[in-house]
Write a protein that holds these residues in place. Structure first.
Motif, mmCIF file in Angstrom:
data_model
loop_
_atom_site.group_PDB
_atom_site.id
_atom_site.type_symbol
_atom_site.label_atom_id
_atom_site.label_comp_id
_atom_site.label_asym_id
_atom_site.label_seq_id
_atom_site.Cartn_x
_atom_site.Cartn_y
_atom_site.Cartn_z
ATOM 1 N N SER A 95 0.831 -1.191 0.000
ATOM 2 C CA SER A 95 0.000 0.000 0.000
ATOM 3 C C SER A 95 0.875 1.253 0.000
ATOM 4 N N MET A 96 0.738 2.125 0.999
ATOM 5 C CA MET A 96 1.538 3.357 1.002
ATOM 6 C C MET A 96 2.915 3.173 1.648
ATOM 7 N N ARG A 97 3.225 1.991 2.182
ATOM 8 C CA ARG A 97 4.548 1.733 2.764
ATOM 9 C C ARG A 97 5.498 1.233 1.679
ATOM 10 N N PRO A 98 6.579 1.961 1.385
ATOM 11 C CA PRO A 98 7.470 1.567 0.291
ATOM 12 C C PRO A 98 8.352 0.377 0.653
ATOM 13 N N SER A 99 8.810 -0.312 -0.371
ATOM 14 C CA SER A 99 9.825 -1.345 -0.174
ATOM 15 C C SER A 99 11.134 -0.689 0.238
ATOM 16 N N LYS A 100 12.000 -1.479 0.870
ATOM 17 C CA LYS A 100 13.270 -0.940 1.355
ATOM 18 C C LYS A 100 14.383 -1.956 1.104
ATOM 19 N N VAL A 101 15.556 -1.463 0.694
ATOM 20 C CA VAL A 101 16.710 -2.314 0.423
ATOM 21 C C VAL A 101 17.886 -1.885 1.292
ATOM 22 N N ILE A 102 18.552 -2.860 1.896
ATOM 23 C CA ILE A 102 19.804 -2.636 2.616
ATOM 24 C C ILE A 102 20.873 -3.493 1.949
ATOM 25 N N TYR A 103 21.971 -2.855 1.508
ATOM 26 C CA TYR A 103 23.055 -3.569 0.836
ATOM 27 C C TYR A 103 24.131 -4.013 1.822
ATOM 28 N N ASP A 104 24.672 -5.182 1.567
ATOM 29 C CA ASP A 104 25.867 -5.677 2.250
ATOM 30 C C ASP A 104 26.744 -6.311 1.170
#
Length: 338
Positions: A95-104
């Motif tokens: 919905s209104m909560r975006p996806s999020k990416v954390i790189y390692d």
């Protein structure tokens, strides 16, 4: 038809059931990465797709290779060595909560690799097409050197070169990106990139605001002409994403062949997994330009392929040519196939 892609394949870890990172007690495991995803699409369409990279000799590196092999991608040009595979953590939005990416991914095997580790003449012998993205030169100075060496070798062998500009703000700044990417454009025949990519990697701003679902078609046409005149591209293409929410997007595309603009039909997508959607478009466009009658048909195939990818969990687009053609010809019913 031999098609070569070059880049980093990573281990992807995602909380299950759209949980947040702080809720997670376990993670789904898949493998993927921009150019690897393109190679999988092209293998699905019947091409001899080769993925070039460097991966550690340990079991996780082998698992990444196996994920490609089981889908028909050739992996014999992957160099083995180094200490680690890149990892990224993906929190799926809703919905209104975006996806999020954390790189390692710092100091991954490919990031520390060197151009002389690759037999470029063997890699590009009898190849028809080479594809890379802006992610590979962004991961490290060595990544940029490897990408340029590959482009030079591809042109030496008369290979068509395509790029997905793919700007990643967590990897470099616009100033760093433009210094590297504008230099690489001298080798490119087909340029693919959305509005953010064109602005931040090459310095061309179309206008509009996709966060509000606003697309400025005239702005795209203006910058496509400028990009073609500046770099001599044969084709310039972009996906046109209207982000209504993290769950629902409008999806279409545009291609310019130096004379005419072609707009695709538009799809309303309920998203399962949007990661790899742009890569699915690149793979579909490469296949379309190689096999379809004209750029318009190639574009319709590409946008249909990428629309389908949004319905599939994981990085890879697990559809075949017949499925894409069915959607491109107008059957979006989703009826059970018996």
């Amino acid at each position: 038809m031999k098609i070569v892609t070059l880049g980093e394949i990573m281990l992807r870890l995602s909380p299950v059931d759209k949980q947040r990172f702080v809720q997670a007690d376990g993670f789904d495991v898949v493998y993927g990465g921009g150019e690897a995803n393109v190679a999988v699409s092209l293998a699905n369409y019947g091409h001899d797709a080769y993925f070039v990279s460097k991966l550690p000799k340990h079991e996780i590196g082998q698992a990444a290779i196996n994920s490609l092999r089981k889908l028909g991608v050739h992996t014999e040009y992957i160099v083995r060595g180094g200490e680690r595979i890149g990892i990224y953590y993906l929190e799926h939005g809703a919905s209104m909560r975006p996806s999020k990416v954390i790189y390692d991914r710092t100091d991954s095997a490919i990031a520390l690799s060197k151009p002389e580790e690759y037999d470029w003449d063997a890699i590009f012998k009898d190849a028809k097409w080479f594809h890379f993205s802006g992610i590979t030169p962004a991961i490290s100075a060595q990544g940029a050197k490897i990408t340029k060496a590959a482009c030079i070798a591809a042109k030496k062998h008369g290979v068509t070169v395509s790029v997905d500009l793919n700007y990643r703000k967590k990897l470099w700044t616009p100033e760093q990106a433009q210094k590297v990417m504008r230099d690489l454009m001298q080798y490119v025949d087909v340029c693919i990139g959305n509005e953010e990519d064109a602005e931040l990697t090459l310095g061309f701003k179309p206008g509009g605001d996709v966060t509000k679902g606003v697309l400025d078609h005239k702005g795209y046409e203006r910058i496509f002409k400028e990009m073609q005149q500046t770099f001599g591209f044969k084709y310039v293409a972009t996906t046109l994403r209207e982000s209504h929410s993290a769950s629902d997007n409008g999806w279409s595309a545009l291609i310019y062949d130096g004379k005419s603009f072609y707009y695709s039909k538009s799809y309303d997508i309920r998203i399962v997994d949007r990661v790899g959607g742009g890569d699915a478009f690149s793979g579909g466009l490469i296949h379309g330009l190689l096999t379809k009658a004209n750029p318009g048909e190639a574009l319709e195939f590409a946008v249909a392929a990428s629309a389908l990818k949004h319905t599939i969990f994981g990085d890879y687009n697990l559809v075949d040519e017949k499925e894409v053609d069915t959607l491109a010809k107008g059957d979006a019913s989703g009826r059970v196939q018996r």
